[in-house]
Design a protein around this motif. Structure first.
Motif, mmCIF file in Angstrom:
data_model
loop_
_atom_site.group_PDB
_atom_site.id
_atom_site.type_symbol
_atom_site.label_atom_id
_atom_site.label_comp_id
_atom_site.label_asym_id
_atom_site.label_seq_id
_atom_site.Cartn_x
_atom_site.Cartn_y
_atom_site.Cartn_z
ATOM 1 N N ASP A 336 0.822 -1.213 0.000
ATOM 2 C CA ASP A 336 0.000 0.000 0.000
ATOM 3 C C ASP A 336 0.855 1.261 0.000
ATOM 4 O O ASP A 336 0.534 2.239 -0.676
ATOM 5 C CB ASP A 336 -0.948 -0.008 1.208
ATOM 6 C CG ASP A 336 -2.059 -1.034 1.070
ATOM 7 O OD1 ASP A 336 -2.548 -1.217 -0.060
ATOM 8 O OD2 ASP A 336 -2.416 -1.661 2.076
ATOM 9 N N LEU A 337 1.941 1.254 0.745
ATOM 10 C CA LEU A 337 2.844 2.408 0.751
ATOM 11 C C LEU A 337 3.502 2.614 -0.605
ATOM 12 O O LEU A 337 3.751 3.745 -1.026
ATOM 13 C CB LEU A 337 3.923 2.233 1.823
ATOM 14 C CG LEU A 337 3.497 2.368 3.276
ATOM 15 C CD1 LEU A 337 4.639 1.958 4.197
ATOM 16 C CD2 LEU A 337 3.046 3.794 3.591
ATOM 17 N N SER A 338 3.783 1.522 -1.305
ATOM 18 C CA SER A 338 4.517 1.608 -2.567
ATOM 19 C C SER A 338 3.756 2.382 -3.633
ATOM 20 O O SER A 338 4.363 2.870 -4.600
ATOM 21 C CB SER A 338 4.853 0.207 -3.081
ATOM 22 O OG SER A 338 3.692 -0.466 -3.561
ATOM 23 N N ILE A 339 2.440 2.507 -3.485
ATOM 24 C CA ILE A 339 1.648 3.247 -4.483
ATOM 25 C C ILE A 339 1.104 4.552 -3.897
ATOM 26 O O ILE A 339 0.202 5.164 -4.475
ATOM 27 C CB ILE A 339 0.482 2.391 -5.018
ATOM 28 C CG1 ILE A 339 -0.444 1.928 -3.892
ATOM 29 C CG2 ILE A 339 1.008 1.194 -5.801
ATOM 30 C CD1 ILE A 339 -1.729 1.286 -4.380
ATOM 31 N N ALA A 340 1.669 4.983 -2.753
ATOM 32 C CA ALA A 340 1.151 6.184 -2.062
ATOM 33 C C ALA A 340 2.010 7.410 -2.331
ATOM 34 O O ALA A 340 2.175 8.251 -1.452
ATOM 35 C CB ALA A 340 1.058 5.915 -0.563
ATOM 36 N N GLY A 341 2.546 7.517 -3.539
ATOM 37 C CA GLY A 341 3.321 8.707 -3.887
ATOM 38 C C GLY A 341 4.759 8.615 -3.413
ATOM 39 O O GLY A 341 5.213 7.595 -2.880
ATOM 40 N N GLU A 342 5.479 9.715 -3.600
ATOM 41 C CA GLU A 342 6.917 9.713 -3.300
ATOM 42 C C GLU A 342 7.199 9.432 -1.826
ATOM 43 O O GLU A 342 8.073 8.631 -1.497
ATOM 44 C CB GLU A 342 7.519 11.061 -3.696
ATOM 45 C CG GLU A 342 9.029 11.128 -3.526
ATOM 46 C CD GLU A 342 9.623 12.428 -4.037
ATOM 47 O OE1 GLU A 342 10.798 12.685 -3.752
ATOM 48 O OE2 GLU A 342 8.897 13.189 -4.703
ATOM 49 N N ARG A 343 6.458 10.083 -0.921
ATOM 50 C CA ARG A 343 6.684 9.834 0.509
ATOM 51 C C ARG A 343 6.333 8.400 0.865
ATOM 52 O O ARG A 343 6.973 7.775 1.712
ATOM 53 C CB ARG A 343 5.862 10.799 1.352
ATOM 54 C CG ARG A 343 6.299 12.256 1.229
ATOM 55 C CD ARG A 343 5.596 13.106 2.257
ATOM 56 N NE ARG A 343 6.028 12.800 3.608
ATOM 57 C CZ ARG A 343 5.319 13.062 4.700
ATOM 58 N NH1 ARG A 343 4.118 13.602 4.590
ATOM 59 N NH2 ARG A 343 5.788 12.771 5.899
ATOM 60 N N GLY A 344 5.316 7.873 0.225
ATOM 61 C CA GLY A 344 4.939 6.490 0.470
ATOM 62 C C GLY A 344 6.025 5.530 0.019
ATOM 63 O O GLY A 344 6.326 4.550 0.706
ATOM 64 N N ALA A 345 6.609 5.791 -1.157
ATOM 65 C CA ALA A 345 7.674 4.933 -1.665
ATOM 66 C C ALA A 345 8.867 4.942 -0.714
ATOM 67 O O ALA A 345 9.492 3.902 -0.472
ATOM 68 C CB ALA A 345 8.086 5.386 -3.062
ATOM 69 N N GLU A 346 9.185 6.104 -0.164
ATOM 70 C CA GLU A 346 10.302 6.196 0.785
ATOM 71 C C GLU A 346 9.986 5.403 2.055
ATOM 72 O O GLU A 346 10.844 4.675 2.578
ATOM 73 C CB GLU A 346 10.574 7.657 1.130
ATOM 74 C CG GLU A 346 11.118 8.471 -0.041
ATOM 75 C CD GLU A 346 11.210 9.949 0.277
ATOM 76 O OE1 GLU A 346 10.754 10.350 1.380
ATOM 77 O OE2 GLU A 346 11.722 10.709 -0.567
ATOM 78 N N ALA A 347 8.756 5.542 2.542
ATOM 79 C CA ALA A 347 8.355 4.793 3.740
ATOM 80 C C ALA A 347 8.331 3.292 3.462
ATOM 81 O O ALA A 347 8.671 2.478 4.332
ATOM 82 C CB ALA A 347 6.981 5.270 4.213
ATOM 83 N N ASP A 349 10.270 1.675 1.304
ATOM 84 C CA ASP A 349 11.661 1.210 1.283
ATOM 85 C C ASP A 349 12.188 1.020 2.706
ATOM 86 O O ASP A 349 12.885 0.037 3.002
ATOM 87 C CB ASP A 349 12.543 2.208 0.534
ATOM 88 C CG ASP A 349 12.300 2.195 -0.968
ATOM 89 O OD1 ASP A 349 11.710 1.214 -1.459
ATOM 90 O OD2 ASP A 349 12.682 3.170 -1.641
ATOM 91 N N HIS A 350 11.864 1.970 3.585
ATOM 92 C CA HIS A 350 12.310 1.872 4.978
ATOM 93 C C HIS A 350 11.704 0.649 5.655
ATOM 94 O O HIS A 350 12.411 -0.110 6.347
ATOM 95 C CB HIS A 350 11.916 3.145 5.730
ATOM 96 C CG HIS A 350 12.334 3.151 7.170
ATOM 97 N ND1 HIS A 350 13.642 3.327 7.569
ATOM 98 C CD2 HIS A 350 11.609 2.980 8.313
ATOM 99 C CE1 HIS A 350 13.712 3.282 8.878
ATOM 100 N NE2 HIS A 350 12.499 3.069 9.366
ATOM 101 N N LEU A 351 10.402 0.436 5.450
ATOM 102 C CA LEU A 351 9.722 -0.725 6.034
ATOM 103 C C LEU A 351 10.335 -2.024 5.523
ATOM 104 O O LEU A 351 10.560 -2.971 6.301
ATOM 105 C CB LEU A 351 8.230 -0.677 5.685
ATOM 106 C CG LEU A 351 7.390 -1.900 6.068
ATOM 107 C CD1 LEU A 351 7.371 -2.103 7.570
ATOM 108 C CD2 LEU A 351 5.977 -1.769 5.524
ATOM 109 N N ARG A 352 10.630 -2.064 4.245
ATOM 110 C CA ARG A 352 11.191 -3.296 3.679
ATOM 111 C C ARG A 352 12.561 -3.595 4.274
ATOM 112 O O ARG A 352 12.868 -4.748 4.577
ATOM 113 C CB ARG A 352 11.272 -3.178 2.159
ATOM 114 C CG ARG A 352 11.728 -4.463 1.477
ATOM 115 C CD ARG A 352 11.372 -4.485 0.022
ATOM 116 N NE ARG A 352 11.819 -5.711 -0.625
ATOM 117 C CZ ARG A 352 11.554 -6.038 -1.869
ATOM 118 N NH1 ARG A 352 10.814 -5.219 -2.623
ATOM 119 N NH2 ARG A 352 11.994 -7.163 -2.394
#
Length: 360
Positions: A336-347, A349-352
């Motif tokens: 879900d974060l991966s498709i939530a825009g730039e901030r989501g993609a960063e979050a 990556d951190h979660l992964r």
């Protein structure tokens, strides 16, 4: 010419025609013939291309597979390389399939085997000749096949396996754990093995490439279907958190709900706070959240987003890092974060890095 005495199947005929069309575009190449090997007890390539390269003879030995997934490609490459080593040491081996994925293309390059697919991707090198062509889009059939592996029922199986990526699973165990039929689990099993994302051992099915599986899932992931509702809550900070956790607790009455997206990530792997709070909920869970968070409908200024998904499996795949802090699983939160825009993609990556790191 293709030998009439031993006509190829339609698919192999198309493969020969595609290869001829590619080669004839190179000025220094002259295609003298495309032959099929006679049927025998020994393995033989499907096609042998007789070429003149600036007047010098050369051969391409080609194997066609109707399925270009890694499982089938790897065996074809071994057969080609063995044939070239023992029977045609100066020939160039070429693998042909309807579609060859980037992973299989890389495998071909590593093994020194050329490739061509009927979607238009190609890489064939020999002597002073180098042919390379890339097509941006996957064929529709390939896209459908891959998406089917990530549809809700299949996703329930994948989420179960990714929770314990080192575990060996029997089909019956996966069926019971994921709540999916034996037949559907078997289809997922085949898809994973064909792509070499899983392998079978004496104890059952084991994920062999969880990172590659998650990458492919992320790349094809779209927003879950369902009703997306925006609300305004007057609650803030610890007051909101306490009210939400009280509503999410399993003993709080009928209905299920969970922190999702950025809100789930704050519990699983804090990275960046947002002013909006995200939840997944079923109908009863939605009513609990509306009461607990004093929600009012809002077309503007919404600070709570609740999605009522059609896929009930999303609410079955949860974790509870603290009492009442029911969250979508790390895998689902990552998607879900991966498709939530730039901030989501960063979050994401951190979660992964924090929660979804597995050995390569």
């Amino acid at each position: 010419m293709l030998k009439d005495a031993n006509p190829m199947k339609n698919a192999e005929t198309h493969a020969g025609e595609a290869l001829r069309g590619l080669l004839e575009k190179i000025p220094i190449l002259q295609v003298k013939g495309i032959d099929t090997e006679a049927v025998s007890s020994d393995w033989a390539p499907d096609l042998i291309v007789q070429l003149l390269v600036d007047g010098r003879p050369h051969q391409l030995v080609c194997e066609y597979k109707s399925n270009g997934q890694p499982r089938y490609a790897r065996s074809a490459l071994l057969e080609l390389l063995n044939y070239v080593a023992h029977r045609a040491p100066r020939a160039t081996p070429v693998f042909i399939a309807p579609y060859i994925s980037p992973a299989v293309r890389q495998l071909c390059e590593e093994k020194g085997v050329g490739y061509l697919d009927l979607a238009g991707n190609a890489r064939i090198a020999f002597g002073g000749v180098f042919i390379e062509r890339m097509v941006a889009d996957k064929p529709a059939a390939q896209q459908r096949e891959l998406k089917s592996l990530f549809r809700p029922k299949s996703a329930q199986v994948l989420r179960a396996m990714l929770r314990e990526p080192g575990r060996a699973w029997r089909v019956t165990e996966l069926s019971e754990t994921s709540g999916v039929s034996l037949g559907h689990v078997s289809n997922v099993r085949t898809g994973l093995i064909d792509r070499e994302w899983a392998h079978t051992s004496g104890d059952g099915l084991v994920l062999s490439a969880p990172n590659a599986l998650l990458d492919a899932w992320r790349d094809s992931y779209t927003t879950p279907t369902g009703e997306r509702l925006g609300f305004y809550t007057p609650l803030h900070g610890s007051t909101l958190e306490t009210a939400a956790r009280s509503a999410l607790r399993a003993d709080s009455g009928p209905g299920r709900a969970a922190f999702a997206s950025f809100s789930a990530a704050q519990w699983l792997s804090p990275y960046a706070r947002t002013g909006t709070h995200y939840f997944f909920a079923d109908d009863e869970g939605l009513r609990k959240l509306q009461a607990a968070l004093k929600l009012s409908p809002s077309s503007k200024g919404e600070n709570v987003i609740i999605t009522v998904p059609k896929d009930s499996g999303l609410l079955a795949d949860t974790v509870e890092p603290a009492p009442g802090a029911v969250c979508t699983s790390p895998v689902q939160t990552y998607l879900d974060l991966s498709i939530a825009g730039e901030r989501g993609a960063e979050a994401a990556d951190h979660l992964r890095q924090e929660r979804l790191s597995w050995p390569q």
